[in-house]
Design a protein around this motif. Structure first.
Motif, mmCIF file in Angstrom:
data_model
loop_
_atom_site.group_PDB
_atom_site.id
_atom_site.type_symbol
_atom_site.label_atom_id
_atom_site.label_comp_id
_atom_site.label_asym_id
_atom_site.label_seq_id
_atom_site.Cartn_x
_atom_site.Cartn_y
_atom_site.Cartn_z
ATOM 1 N N VAL A 14 -9.873 -36.063 22.748
ATOM 2 C CA VAL A 14 -9.159 -35.281 21.740
ATOM 3 C C VAL A 14 -10.143 -34.775 20.690
ATOM 4 C CG1 VAL A 14 -7.449 -35.391 19.885
ATOM 5 C CG2 VAL A 14 -6.988 -36.523 22.065
ATOM 6 N N ALA A 15 -10.036 -33.493 20.366
ATOM 7 C CA ALA A 15 -10.835 -32.898 19.300
ATOM 8 C C ALA A 15 -9.909 -32.150 18.358
ATOM 9 C CB ALA A 15 -11.898 -31.957 19.878
ATOM 10 N N GLY A 16 -10.330 -32.012 17.106
ATOM 11 C CA GLY A 16 -9.545 -31.309 16.106
ATOM 12 C C GLY A 16 -10.363 -30.241 15.415
ATOM 13 N N SER A 17 -9.646 -29.214 14.892
ATOM 14 C CA SER A 17 -10.328 -28.111 14.221
ATOM 15 C C SER A 17 -9.415 -27.504 13.170
ATOM 16 C CB SER A 17 -10.717 -27.032 15.241
ATOM 17 O OG SER A 17 -11.177 -25.857 14.594
ATOM 18 N N PRO A 18 -9.978 -27.066 12.034
ATOM 19 C CA PRO A 18 -9.152 -26.382 11.034
ATOM 20 C C PRO A 18 -8.903 -24.917 11.359
ATOM 21 C CG PRO A 18 -11.393 -26.570 10.245
ATOM 22 C CD PRO A 18 -11.347 -27.303 11.557
ATOM 23 N N ASP A 19 -9.741 -24.331 12.229
ATOM 24 C CA ASP A 19 -9.676 -22.895 12.484
ATOM 25 C C ASP A 19 -9.760 -22.506 13.956
ATOM 26 O OD1 ASP A 19 -12.291 -23.553 13.010
ATOM 27 O OD2 ASP A 19 -13.144 -22.384 11.356
ATOM 28 N N GLY A 20 -9.858 -23.465 14.853
ATOM 29 C CA GLY A 20 -9.992 -23.170 16.281
ATOM 30 C C GLY A 20 -11.412 -22.861 16.706
ATOM 31 N N ILE A 21 -12.336 -22.838 15.761
ATOM 32 C CA ILE A 21 -13.735 -22.511 16.049
ATOM 33 C C ILE A 21 -14.640 -23.724 15.865
ATOM 34 C CG2 ILE A 21 -15.684 -21.026 15.426
ATOM 35 C CD1 ILE A 21 -13.410 -19.503 16.705
ATOM 36 N N HIS A 22 -14.511 -24.381 14.740
ATOM 37 C CA HIS A 22 -15.362 -25.516 14.408
ATOM 38 C C HIS A 22 -14.642 -26.815 14.790
ATOM 39 C CE1 HIS A 22 -16.599 -22.174 11.772
ATOM 40 N NE2 HIS A 22 -17.819 -22.682 11.911
ATOM 41 N N TRP A 23 -15.169 -27.480 15.811
ATOM 42 C CA TRP A 23 -14.497 -28.635 16.389
ATOM 43 C C TRP A 23 -15.250 -29.923 16.106
ATOM 44 C CZ3 TRP A 23 -9.751 -28.270 18.610
ATOM 45 C CH2 TRP A 23 -9.300 -26.990 18.913
ATOM 46 N N ARG A 24 -14.482 -31.007 15.955
ATOM 47 C CA ARG A 24 -15.036 -32.335 15.808
ATOM 48 C C ARG A 24 -14.303 -33.280 16.753
ATOM 49 N NH1 ARG A 24 -18.338 -29.787 13.898
ATOM 50 N NH2 ARG A 24 -19.357 -29.929 11.847
ATOM 51 N N LEU A 25 -15.070 -34.141 17.386
ATOM 52 C CA LEU A 25 -14.491 -35.137 18.276
ATOM 53 C C LEU A 25 -13.673 -36.130 17.465
ATOM 54 C CD1 LEU A 25 -14.313 -36.356 21.147
ATOM 55 C CD2 LEU A 25 -16.368 -37.684 20.580
ATOM 56 N N VAL A 26 -12.427 -36.367 17.889
ATOM 57 C CA VAL A 26 -11.547 -37.328 17.225
ATOM 58 C C VAL A 26 -11.508 -38.641 17.995
ATOM 59 C CG1 VAL A 26 -9.197 -37.789 16.423
ATOM 60 C CG2 VAL A 26 -10.154 -35.483 16.232
ATOM 61 N N ASP A 27 -11.305 -38.560 19.307
ATOM 62 C CA ASP A 27 -11.228 -39.762 20.137
ATOM 63 C C ASP A 27 -11.557 -39.371 21.571
ATOM 64 O OD1 ASP A 27 -10.675 -42.104 21.473
ATOM 65 O OD2 ASP A 27 -8.728 -42.433 20.553
ATOM 66 N N ALA A 28 -12.583 -39.967 22.131
ATOM 67 C CA ALA A 28 -12.964 -39.658 23.513
ATOM 68 C C ALA A 28 -12.051 -40.320 24.529
ATOM 69 C CB ALA A 28 -14.411 -40.075 23.776
ATOM 70 N N TRP A 29 -11.271 -41.337 24.102
ATOM 71 C CA TRP A 29 -10.440 -42.092 25.039
ATOM 72 C C TRP A 29 -9.057 -42.331 24.450
ATOM 73 C CZ3 TRP A 29 -13.037 -41.880 29.327
ATOM 74 C CH2 TRP A 29 -14.430 -41.879 29.288
ATOM 75 N N ALA A 30 -8.356 -41.252 24.107
ATOM 76 C CA ALA A 30 -7.022 -41.388 23.517
ATOM 77 C C ALA A 30 -6.053 -42.054 24.491
ATOM 78 C CB ALA A 30 -6.496 -40.023 23.096
ATOM 79 N N THR A 31 -6.144 -41.712 25.760
ATOM 80 C CA THR A 31 -5.401 -42.413 26.804
ATOM 81 C C THR A 31 -6.182 -42.298 28.099
ATOM 82 O OG1 THR A 31 -3.385 -42.503 28.143
ATOM 83 C CG2 THR A 31 -3.979 -40.376 27.248
ATOM 84 N N GLU A 32 -6.107 -43.342 28.919
ATOM 85 C CA GLU A 32 -6.750 -43.334 30.231
ATOM 86 C C GLU A 32 -5.710 -43.372 31.354
ATOM 87 O OE1 GLU A 32 -10.385 -46.072 30.068
ATOM 88 O OE2 GLU A 32 -9.503 -46.259 28.063
#
Length: 314
Positions: A185-203
């Motif tokens: 899961v990654a998040g962004s304020p504008d759809g351009i600049h992304w930051r990793l939130v959780d690499a393993w939100a669910t398996e």
């Protein structure tokens, strides 16, 4: 082996078929007989979609784009234009359009190749640490804009396939025992600049060709992902073919849901409930490769991608 999208699955949002069906102001699609008590001198016709004659509208046109540039991703209408996020090799590319046909790839300074700006938002970068790194990225699942998230840095949500291989830890994927696999899961304020939130939100999902959506009637994210399941009656009917064990792996679609895209109802490897798999009414060798689900008025519509796992399809 051949991939063919041939099925439209429809699930009603109305009451159980055995009870009284209450109709609302929503449009009712007569894709099946659910709302029809009887028909006389009426024939249902499904009109096939016509491909745009000017295809392809987006292709690997830039020197930094590998030959593998595919729409494992999303197109949404946002801020008066159409925006596309797509798989560009081991990263995510971005394009824009005002008419859905002519697409431009803006020059951004997020990922530079040989000192040149590109339209890449990020690449798999194992050598970096911190929120800029996407070391487990493998394949894009999709992007949606969530106006209801109170955190503006997660206004845009991205799901992607995380893979670590070779893997010898405590959470291997049972269908790929040398891998760890799951939803990143990654998040962004504008759809351009992304930051990793959780690499393993669910398996609970294990592979690519996975899709997700925002449930319009409430705070819920729903993901339809790859798993494997073969019904006993299918195995009994198809195992007589000499190609069965070599070709058929039982691809199927499972479903998980979350109120926030971070906390999911099923998280253990291969634990998600299966919602679609091949049955004995399908041609021998059929596997369900993926299912993209979206709500339309009174129903959910699923576009089902079918995999023909037979020697003839190779």
């Amino acid at each position: 082996m051949t991939l063919v999208s041939v099925i439209v699955a429809v699930v009603g949002l109305a009451a159980n078929a055995e009870s009284v069906i209450s109709l609302t102001a929503q449009k009712q699609l007569f894709l099946d007989d659910y709302l029809i008590a009887s028909m006389t001198n009426i024939e249902r016709r499904i009109q096939p979609a016509e491909k745009y004659q000017g295809n392809p509208v987006v292709w690997a046109s830039e020197p930094w784009e590998p030959k593998l540039s595919v729409l494992y991703g999303s197109v949404i209408q946002d801020d008066g234009m159409y925006k596309m996020w797509y798989k560009a090799g081991m990263g995510v590319g971005y394009a824009e359009s005002s008419d859905e046909i002519k697409w431009s790839k803006p020059s951004l300074d997020l990922v530079k190749i040989d000192g040149r700006k590109t339209n890449l938002l990020f690449l798999k970068r194992e050598e970096f640490k911190g929120p800029e790194a996407f070391p487990t990225f493998w394949e894009l699942f999709g992007v949606h804009k969530d106006e209801q998230d109170p955190d503006p840095t997660r206004r845009y949500k991205m799901g992607f396939l995380s893979i670590v291989r070779p893997y010898a830890g405590p959470r291997p994927d049972p269908f790929h025992p040398t891998d760890r696999r799951g939803l990143g899961v990654a998040g962004s304020p504008d759809g351009i600049h992304w930051r990793l939130v959780d690499a393993w939100a669910t398996e609970a999902i294990c592979d690519g060709a996975t899709h997700w959506m925002l449930e319009p009637s409430g705070r819920k994210c729903v993901l339809y992902g790859r798993t494997r399941k073969t019904l006993p009656e299918v195995e009994a009917a198809w195992s007589k073919y000499d190609w069965y064990e070599e070709y058929h792996s039982g691809r199927a679609v499972a479903r998980v849901e979350s109120p926030d895209f971070l906390n999911w109802d099923f998280t253990e490897p291969a634990s998600a409930p299966v919602v679609m798999t091949a049955d004995v009414n399908d041609p021998p060798g059929t596997e369900i490769y993926s299912m993209m689900v979206f709500p339309y008025e009174s129903v959910y519509i699923g576009l089902v991608q079918v995999f023909h796992a037979t020697p003839e399809a190779c």
